[in-house]
Scaffold this motif. Structure first.
Motif, PDB file in Angstrom:
ATOM      1  N   GLY A 453      11.847  42.726 101.585  1.00 33.54           N
ATOM      2  CA  GLY A 453      11.183  41.624 101.906  1.00 33.54           C
ATOM      3  C   GLY A 453      10.032  41.134 101.338  1.00 33.54           C
ATOM      4  N   ALA A 454       9.040  42.173 100.997  1.00 26.76           N
ATOM      5  CA  ALA A 454       7.636  41.723 100.351  1.00 26.76           C
ATOM      6  C   ALA A 454       7.736  41.483  99.029  1.00 26.76           C
ATOM      7  N   THR A 455       8.925  41.940  98.084  1.00 23.35           N
ATOM      8  CA  THR A 455       9.057  41.480  97.036  1.00 23.35           C
ATOM      9  C   THR A 455       9.597  40.051  96.876  1.00 23.35           C
ATOM     10  N   ALA A 456      10.433  40.009  97.825  1.00 20.39           N
ATOM     11  CA  ALA A 456      10.935  38.441  97.877  1.00 20.39           C
ATOM     12  C   ALA A 456       9.746  37.425  97.849  1.00 20.39           C
ATOM     13  N   ILE A 457       8.756  37.752  98.852  1.00 16.35           N
ATOM     14  CA  ILE A 457       7.691  36.973  99.348  1.00 16.35           C
ATOM     15  C   ILE A 457       6.922  36.940  97.637  1.00 16.35           C
ATOM     16  N   LEU A 458       6.777  37.680  96.741  1.00  7.11           N
ATOM     17  CA  LEU A 458       6.231  37.589  95.585  1.00  7.11           C
ATOM     18  C   LEU A 458       7.245  36.860  94.816  1.00  7.11           C
ATOM     19  N   GLY A 459       8.416  36.929  94.671  1.00  8.21           N
ATOM     20  CA  GLY A 459       9.389  35.779  94.221  1.00  8.21           C
ATOM     21  C   GLY A 459       9.022  34.343  94.412  1.00  8.21           C
TER      22      GLY A 459
END
Length: 488
Positions: A453-459
């Motif tokens: 979920g955190a890497t999706a925010i980065l995306g």
């Protein structure tokens, strides 16, 4: 491009190519994930430890990182028809190797080699882009990707039952081998029933083979930076196999792997410079230019979307089995619901992207992806089982629709480089998978979902740099004739 109507029930012209290509992709995924729903039987048969099981999951997606780059180059150079057919035939061999492995080491080597079949996806992206116009491309690529991706769900649904039909301790072996036979047979069928372009169309090839062309010095620097995570991920895999991990490789051999990866990057660096050294002599003509930052943004998004799908498809049967105390056949069927969404979600993402714009669609889907995985992180044994499955399916919608939207944009950047661009973007999906599966081996299921979920925010943040494709891209044929290809 063929002007025929988009009719899913047709099996001629461009629609025949679409159906043949998603079937080829379906088989690659069936073979690639034929181990996941059978892992409990495989572990018992080979006497695997939990750490060795997780290592097999990581090995399964590792080789696909360089394979997608290589296959992208082969596709642009030799055409998708020949490349797909050869890949299906050659990769049946490690499938048979895995089916009849008698130790962890044999299974690990076979699983590592089988990662090459995961590169098949890249080939069809170029094939479909040759046959469909821009206004239908997102939908067509979505159907190709979504229906082909369903191969992993088909593996979860069919292979446990097939293993039971074969029966005995070796039932899983015959089930796995059956997928290899199917791959070998379809390689012949695909070669005899497809062609690279519609009759009379030009198949544009890159001016140089061996590295991606870029059109500015800044883009060259960005390309070299974007290559680093792929090598770092392979180094991470070597560490996982070291004495600090599953003790498959000696520390000396691991150090040798690190040195080899450094040497390979240096060689890659030099080859990329050689292909693009003309940038330091004279600027590229405006008509030939494209922005590599578009590729970089799509790489990051595919890291979060397809990377997480590969990781979750690999671990979800075990997750349901452990959290809800289910037998593996039932857990595999429930877990297939996540991949089942591919049938509609990925085509849906491509269709929405065609209708409402590439960037806007990706922003909405990436936000939903982050929320979906934070929801998955809340699942525990107190949840009603139907609610846990519903959450997995809801999360899966945003994941796979996001994949469809990413590859609705990939073929619109530079036609002659589509294989290489798709290869690099696809490789980032596997970088994500290795990263997430490594995280899984170190933390709880809950933390695993939160990291995604955190890497999706980065995306989502990087998406702000994406530019909506518009107008047309120019390609220069071997005779110097300029062809304008509409991208909007």
């Amino acid at each position: 491009m063929s002007a025929e109507r988009f009719n899913l029930f047709s099996f001629s012209g461009k629609m025949k190519i679409l159906h043949m290509s998603w079937m080829a992709f379906f088989i690659t995924f069936l073979v690639w994930f034929n181990h996941a729903p059978l892992m409990a039987s495989i572990a018992t048969s080979l006497g695997l430890t939990p750490s060795q099981i997780k290592t097999l999951l990581i090995l399964n997606v590792a080789l696909t990182i360089p394979a997608r780059i290589v296959i992208g180059m082969f596709t642009d150079r030799f055409g998708p028809r020949l490349t797909y057919s050869c890949l299906l035939a050659v990769c049946s061999l490690p499938c048979f190797m895995f089916a009849f492995a008698n130790s962890f080491e044999q299974a690990a080597i076979a699983r590592f080699l089988l990662g090459f079949i995961g590169a098949g996806f890249v080939i069809g992206i170029r094939m479909v882009s040759e046959w469909f116009p821009a206004k239908e491309l997102g939908t067509a690529e979505g159907i190709y990707g979504g229906w082909g991706n369903f191969g992993s769900a088909a593996a979860a649904i069919l292979l446990p039952s097939l293993a039971l039909i074969f029966g005995g301790e070796d039932g899983w072996r015959y089930a796995v081998a059956a997928t290899g036979v199917l791959s070998l047979l379809f390689s012949i069928i695909y070669y005899k029933n497809s062609s690279d372009t519609p009759k009379g169309s030009t198949y544009f090839k890159p001016q140089n083979v061996g590295a991606m062309e870029v059109t500015s010095k800044a883009d060259l620097a960005l390309l070299l930076i974007m290559k680093l995570p792929m090598y770092a991920t392979l180094a991470l895999l070597a560490w996982k196999l070291s004495p600090a991990g599953v003790k498959m490789l000696s520390q000396e051999l691991v150090y040798s792997c690190y040195l080899a990866l450094i040497a390979l990057y240096a060689l890659d660096f030099w080859k990329t410079y050689q292909v693009n050294k003309n940038l330091f002599v004279k600027p590229v003509a405006d008509i030939e230019k494209y922005k590599f930052k578009q590729v970089a943004v799509l790489n990051v998004l595919y890291f979060a979307t397809f990377g997480s799908e590969l990781a979750v498809v690999s671990m979800l049967p075990l997750f349901f089995s452990e959290v809800f105390k289910l037998d593996m056949v039932y857990a595999g069927l429930l877990a297939s619901a996540y991949a089942f969404m591919n049938l509609a979600s990925r085509p849906g993402g491509g269709w929405i992207s065609d209708r409402f714009g590439r960037k806007k669609t990706l922003l909405i889907l990436t936000a939903g992806l982050a929320l979906g995985y934070f929801g998955m992180g809340q699942i525990d044994g107190t949840w009603p089982l139907f609610l846990a499955v519903a959450m997995a399916m809801a999360c899966s919608f945003f994941v796979q629709a996001g994949e469809g939207a990413v590859f609705a944009a990939v073929p619109l950047i530079k036609r002659r480089l589509t294989g290489q661009i798709a290869g690099m973007t696809g490789a980032y999906g596997n970088v994500g998978a290795v990263f997430y599966l490594t995280v899984l081996s170190l933390v709880s299921y809950q933390s695993f979902f939160y990291v995604i979920g955190a890497t999706a925010i980065l995306g989502f943040v990087t998406l702000l740099l994406l530019e909506e494709p518009k107008g047309s891209i120019a390609e220069v044929g071997p005779d110097g004739e300029v062809t304008l290809i509409s991208v909007s």
